[in-house]
Write a protein that holds these residues in place. Structure first.
Motif, short mmCIF file in Angstrom:
data_model
loop_
_atom_site.label_atom_id
_atom_site.label_comp_id
_atom_site.label_asym_id
_atom_site.label_seq_id
_atom_site.Cartn_x
_atom_site.Cartn_y
_atom_site.Cartn_z
N HIS A 75 0.81 -1.22 0.00
CA HIS A 75 0.00 0.00 0.00
C HIS A 75 0.85 1.27 0.00
CE1 HIS A 75 -3.62 -2.38 0.82
NE2 HIS A 75 -2.93 -3.02 1.73
N TRP A 76 0.40 2.24 -0.79
CA TRP A 76 0.97 3.60 -0.83
C TRP A 76 -0.17 4.57 -0.55
CZ3 TRP A 76 -0.37 7.93 -3.54
CH2 TRP A 76 0.58 8.95 -3.66
N VAL A 77 0.11 5.65 0.19
CA VAL A 77 -0.91 6.67 0.47
C VAL A 77 -0.36 8.04 0.12
CG1 VAL A 77 -2.01 5.32 2.31
CG2 VAL A 77 -0.19 6.94 2.89
N ALA A 78 -1.27 8.93 -0.28
CA ALA A 78 -0.91 10.32 -0.58
C ALA A 78 -0.95 11.13 0.71
CB ALA A 78 -1.87 10.90 -1.61
N HIS A 79 0.10 11.91 0.97
CA HIS A 79 0.16 12.71 2.19
C HIS A 79 -1.07 13.62 2.34
CE1 HIS A 79 4.15 11.28 2.80
NE2 HIS A 79 4.73 12.04 1.90
N ALA A 80 -1.49 14.23 1.25
CA ALA A 80 -2.57 15.22 1.32
C ALA A 80 -3.91 14.61 1.71
CB ALA A 80 -2.71 15.93 -0.03
N HIS A 81 -4.04 13.28 1.61
CA HIS A 81 -5.33 12.66 1.88
C HIS A 81 -5.35 11.83 3.16
CE1 HIS A 81 -7.31 13.83 -1.86
NE2 HIS A 81 -6.15 13.62 -2.45
N VAL A 82 -4.28 11.85 3.93
CA VAL A 82 -4.26 11.14 5.21
C VAL A 82 -4.89 12.04 6.26
CG1 VAL A 82 -2.83 10.13 7.02
CG2 VAL A 82 -2.21 9.80 4.62
N ARG A 83 -6.02 11.60 6.81
CA ARG A 83 -6.72 12.40 7.82
C ARG A 83 -6.21 12.08 9.23
NH1 ARG A 83 -6.92 15.06 4.40
NH2 ARG A 83 -8.63 15.78 3.10
N ARG A 84 -5.91 10.83 9.46
CA ARG A 84 -5.33 10.46 10.75
C ARG A 84 -4.78 9.05 10.65
NH1 ARG A 84 -9.93 9.03 15.27
NH2 ARG A 84 -11.16 7.57 14.03
#
Length: 299
Positions: A242-251
């Motif tokens: 899994h990869w996540v975008a910094h701008a879309h991590v809420r918590r």
């Protein structure tokens, strides 16, 4: 319940978890129907024989998928890539099949009855070539079945694209030069246009990538490592899949041995133990340790 990040099979389960179950079903089927190849074995012998053969086949296809995906999978038409992967998988598995046949001759098994059997009896390399020719059609057919979700799949659109602004009263405005999208790359160019380019998360499932944007999701071929390199510093890998975008991590929620990133779209992406420290360093103030909070509340 948050939507699953990677649910390749019927939108329910990941391919990585489903393939072993498929292998088990095939083993039980072959044991029950008693094909000619294992006709001379008892129940335990047939079970061991088909566990070995099905396992070799799945391993050969997995190795072929890994090699082809990293080299040419993403640049070839899907049908061509699938055929090539099936053939490479057969080439990888054929020596192992030949060794098993030498080590474990089945009493009363298949009787030589065609030119391929005569060719196989001529020597070791002929036997390996014959094994490859025999299993290649089955491998290609099986790999088409495994890739059916990708062949038939369509992007899932969850939000319509924003409408174009209305023209001003004095007439249409002159065309503006197209802005280059940040992080534009061949990886982003492979996404359906309707999904936009605002990537929220990317999840891998064997040779598939589930790419989630603010408008929906789509499944493409590729590796997570290549996707992360293409997206650059817009996000980070939080798990081997899994990869996540910094701008879309809420918590980031941590509950004992389980940790996950909660994203703006409602996705919940697992965080591996090995990457938990990096995730907390990146999102520090947004991390919520539920276990610690419960302990504080109990005091």
């Amino acid at each position: 319940m948050p939507p699953a990040a990677s649910a390749t099979v019927f939108g329910v389960a990941s391919l990585e978890r489903t393939l072993p179950a498929v292998g088990l079903v095939l083993v039980l089927l072959f044991v029950a129907v008693r094909p000619e190849a294992s006709a001379g074995l008892g129940l335990a012998g047939r079970l061991g024989y088909w566990i070995l053969h099905v396992g070799i086949g799945l391993a050969g296809l997995a190795v072929a998928s890994l090699v082809i995906r990293r080299r040419i999978f993403t640049r070839w038409p899907i049908s061509v890539a699938i055929v090539v992967t099936g053939i490479v998988g057969a080439l990888a598995a054929a020596p192992a099949y030949w060794l098993v046949d030498q080590w474990w001759p089945v009493p009363g098994g298949a009787v030589p009855d065609d030119w391929l059997d005569d060719f196989a009896a001529a020597g070791p390399w002929q036997g390996i070539v014959a094994e490859c020719l025999e299993v290649a059609p089955l491998f290609v057919t099986s790999w088409f079945a495994v890739n059916m979700p990708l062949i038939l799949g369509q992007p899932r659109i969850e939000a319509p694209p924003p409408p174009d602004p209305p023209d001003p009263p004095h007439g249409p405005s002159p065309p503006r030069p197209a802005a280059s999208a940040p992080g534009a790359s061949p990886f982003l160019d492979r996404l359906p246009a309707a999904l936009g380019r605002d990537v929220v998360a990317v999840s891998s499932d064997l040779h598939y990538l589930h790419v989630h944007t603010t408008r929906g999701s789509a499944m493409i071929l590729g590796s997570l490592r290549d996707a992360a390199a293409a997206l650059g510093d817009a996000g980070m890998i939080v798990h081997r899949s899994h990869w996540v975008a910094h701008a879309h991590v809420r918590r980031v929620v941590i509950a004992g041995s389980v940790a996950a990133c909660q994203l703006s779209t409602g996705l919940s992406i697992p965080v591996s133990r090995r990457r938990r420290r990096d995730v907390r360093r990146q999102y520090g103030d947004g991390a919520v340790d539920l276990a610690s909070r419960r302990r504080r509340d109990a005091v």
